[in-house]
Design a protein around this motif. Structure first.
Motif, short mmCIF file in Angstrom:
data_model
loop_
_atom_site.label_atom_id
_atom_site.label_comp_id
_atom_site.label_asym_id
_atom_site.label_seq_id
_atom_site.Cartn_x
_atom_site.Cartn_y
_atom_site.Cartn_z
N ARG A 56 0.81 -1.22 0.00
CA ARG A 56 0.00 0.00 0.00
C ARG A 56 0.85 1.27 0.00
O ARG A 56 0.67 2.17 0.82
CB ARG A 56 -0.97 -0.01 1.17
CG ARG A 56 -2.09 -1.02 0.98
CD ARG A 56 -3.10 -1.00 2.11
NE ARG A 56 -2.54 -1.34 3.40
CZ ARG A 56 -2.16 -2.56 3.78
NH1 ARG A 56 -2.29 -3.57 2.94
NH2 ARG A 56 -1.69 -2.78 4.97
N GLY A 57 1.81 1.31 -0.92
CA GLY A 57 2.64 2.50 -1.08
C GLY A 57 3.89 2.54 -0.22
O GLY A 57 4.69 3.47 -0.33
N HIS A 58 4.08 1.55 0.64
CA HIS A 58 5.28 1.51 1.48
C HIS A 58 6.14 0.32 1.05
O HIS A 58 5.65 -0.81 0.96
CB HIS A 58 4.91 1.35 2.96
CG HIS A 58 4.12 2.50 3.49
ND1 HIS A 58 4.69 3.71 3.80
CD2 HIS A 58 2.80 2.62 3.75
CE1 HIS A 58 3.75 4.53 4.23
NE2 HIS A 58 2.59 3.90 4.20
N ILE A 59 7.41 0.59 0.81
CA ILE A 59 8.35 -0.45 0.43
C ILE A 59 8.86 -1.10 1.72
O ILE A 59 9.38 -0.42 2.60
CB ILE A 59 9.54 0.12 -0.36
CG1 ILE A 59 9.06 0.93 -1.56
CG2 ILE A 59 10.50 -0.99 -0.78
CD1 ILE A 59 8.31 0.14 -2.61
N ILE A 60 8.68 -2.43 1.83
CA ILE A 60 9.17 -3.13 3.02
C ILE A 60 9.98 -4.36 2.61
O ILE A 60 9.68 -5.01 1.61
CB ILE A 60 8.03 -3.54 3.98
CG1 ILE A 60 7.10 -4.57 3.35
CG2 ILE A 60 7.24 -2.33 4.45
CD1 ILE A 60 6.15 -5.22 4.35
N PRO A 61 11.02 -4.66 3.39
CA PRO A 61 11.79 -5.88 3.12
C PRO A 61 11.03 -7.09 3.65
O PRO A 61 10.27 -7.00 4.61
CB PRO A 61 13.08 -5.67 3.92
CG PRO A 61 12.70 -4.74 5.02
CD PRO A 61 11.59 -3.88 4.49
N VAL A 62 11.24 -8.22 2.98
CA VAL A 62 10.60 -9.47 3.39
C VAL A 62 11.70 -10.48 3.68
O VAL A 62 12.58 -10.72 2.86
CB VAL A 62 9.65 -10.00 2.29
CG1 VAL A 62 9.06 -11.32 2.70
CG2 VAL A 62 8.56 -8.98 2.01
N ILE A 63 11.62 -11.05 4.87
CA ILE A 63 12.61 -12.02 5.36
C ILE A 63 11.97 -13.40 5.38
O ILE A 63 10.84 -13.56 5.81
CB ILE A 63 13.03 -11.65 6.80
CG1 ILE A 63 13.74 -10.30 6.80
CG2 ILE A 63 13.90 -12.72 7.41
CD1 ILE A 63 13.93 -9.74 8.18
N ASP A 64 12.71 -14.39 4.92
CA ASP A 64 12.24 -15.78 5.00
C ASP A 64 12.63 -16.31 6.38
O ASP A 64 13.81 -16.45 6.69
CB ASP A 64 12.91 -16.61 3.90
CG ASP A 64 12.37 -18.03 3.84
OD1 ASP A 64 12.10 -18.63 4.91
OD2 ASP A 64 12.23 -18.55 2.73
N GLY A 65 11.63 -16.59 7.21
CA GLY A 65 11.88 -17.06 8.57
C GLY A 65 12.67 -18.35 8.62
O GLY A 65 13.53 -18.54 9.49
N ARG A 66 12.42 -19.27 7.68
CA ARG A 66 13.16 -20.54 7.67
C ARG A 66 14.66 -20.29 7.43
O ARG A 66 15.50 -20.87 8.10
CB ARG A 66 12.61 -21.47 6.60
CG ARG A 66 11.31 -22.12 6.99
CD ARG A 66 10.83 -23.01 5.83
NE ARG A 66 9.78 -23.87 6.28
CZ ARG A 66 9.95 -25.11 6.73
NH1 ARG A 66 11.16 -25.62 6.78
NH2 ARG A 66 8.94 -25.82 7.12
N LYS A 67 14.96 -19.44 6.47
CA LYS A 67 16.37 -19.14 6.20
C LYS A 67 17.00 -18.39 7.37
O LYS A 67 18.13 -18.66 7.74
CB LYS A 67 16.50 -18.32 4.92
CG LYS A 67 16.17 -19.09 3.66
CD LYS A 67 16.29 -18.20 2.43
CE LYS A 67 15.87 -18.93 1.17
NZ LYS A 67 15.90 -18.03 0.00
N ARG A 68 16.26 -17.45 7.94
CA ARG A 68 16.80 -16.64 9.04
C ARG A 68 17.15 -17.49 10.25
O ARG A 68 18.14 -17.27 10.92
CB ARG A 68 15.80 -15.55 9.45
CG ARG A 68 16.27 -14.69 10.59
CD ARG A 68 17.53 -13.94 10.16
NE ARG A 68 18.06 -13.13 11.24
CZ ARG A 68 19.31 -13.20 11.66
NH1 ARG A 68 20.18 -14.01 11.09
NH2 ARG A 68 19.73 -12.43 12.62
N PHE A 69 16.31 -18.50 10.54
CA PHE A 69 16.53 -19.33 11.72
C PHE A 69 17.19 -20.67 11.38
O PHE A 69 17.20 -21.58 12.19
CB PHE A 69 15.20 -19.57 12.44
CG PHE A 69 14.52 -18.29 12.87
CD1 PHE A 69 15.23 -17.19 13.30
CD2 PHE A 69 13.15 -18.20 12.85
CE1 PHE A 69 14.60 -16.03 13.70
CE2 PHE A 69 12.50 -17.03 13.25
CZ PHE A 69 13.23 -15.94 13.67
#
Length: 175
Positions: A56-69
Motif C-alpha cells: 500500500r505505497g510503502h516499500i518493506i523488506p521481506v525475510i524468509d523465517g526458515r532461512k533466518r533461523f
C-alpha cells in the motif's frame, strides 16, 4: 527481556510455525498478516532476505523465517503467510509456514531461554501453553544492527527508485 517487563501478568502473542516448531511474537508488534507476494530481489542482500514488496505505497523488506533461523527450506503452500512486523523505526515482513492463533500466556508459564548465544539472542523465553512449548521471540532482535542498517540503506534506494518510477509514469501521462 523487555518483552517480559510489561506490567501485565499475561502476554498476548501471535503464534506461528516454522518447520516443526512454534514461535510467538508480541501482538503489539504485528501490523498485519498477509498472503505471500512476489518480491523484488535486492542484489547483495543477506541470504534470508527474499526481497522487497510494495505494501500500500510503502516499500518493506521481506525475510524468509526458515532461512533466518536456519530451518530446512520448503516451498510455500496455502498456509504460508507474511507477518508484517513493526520493529522500532521500520517495518519488516516475515515469511512463516502458518499462523495459528492469538495466545494469552501468563508470565508464570514462561521460562528463560535454556541455551543463550549470540545466534539465538532473539529468543527471549519458552512458554508453556496447553501441551505445547512456544519459543518467544523479541521481534526487534530478529535482525542484528549490521543487518538492520543494510536493510535501511536498501529501503532508501528502493524508495528513491519507486519515486523516480512514479515521476516517469506521471510525465508519460502528461505527454
Amino acid at each position: 527481556m523487555a518483552l517480559l517487563n510489561t506490567e501485565s501478568d499475561e502476554l498476548q502473542l501471535i503464534a506461528f510455525k516454522l518447520g516443526k516448531e512454534e514461535y510467538t511474537v508480541p501482538i503489539e508488534t504485528v501490523q498485519e498478516i498477509i498472503m505471500p507476494q512476489i518480491t523484488t530481489h535486492i542484489p547483495k542482500s543477506p541470504r534470508f532476505v527474499e526481497g522487497i514488496i510494495n505494501l500500500r505505497g510503502h516499500i518493506i523488506p521481506v525475510i524468509d523465517g526458515r532461512k533466518r533461523f536456519d530451518i530446512e527450506i520448503s516451498e510455500n503452500n496455502a498456509d504460508t503467510r507474511v507477518i508484517v512486523l513493526e520493529l522500532d523505526d521500520h517495518t519488516v515482513g516475515l515469511i512463516v509456514d502458518s499462523v495459528s492463533e492469538v495466545v494469552h500466556l501468563k508470565k508464570s508459564n514462561i521460562e528463560p531461554t535454556p541455551i543463550e548465544s549470540d545466534e539465538n539472542s532473539f529468543i527471549v523465553g519458552v512458554g508453556k501453553h496447553q501441551d505445547r512449548l512456544l519459543l518467544l521471540l523479541d521481534a526487534s532482535k530478529i535482525l542484528d544492527i549490521k543487518e538492520t542498517e543494510h536493510l535501511k540503506q536498501t529501503l532508501e534506494i528502493a524508495n528513491k527508485v519507486s519515486k523516480l518510477q512514479e515521476t516517469i509514469a506521471e510525465a508519460n501521462v502528461n505527454v
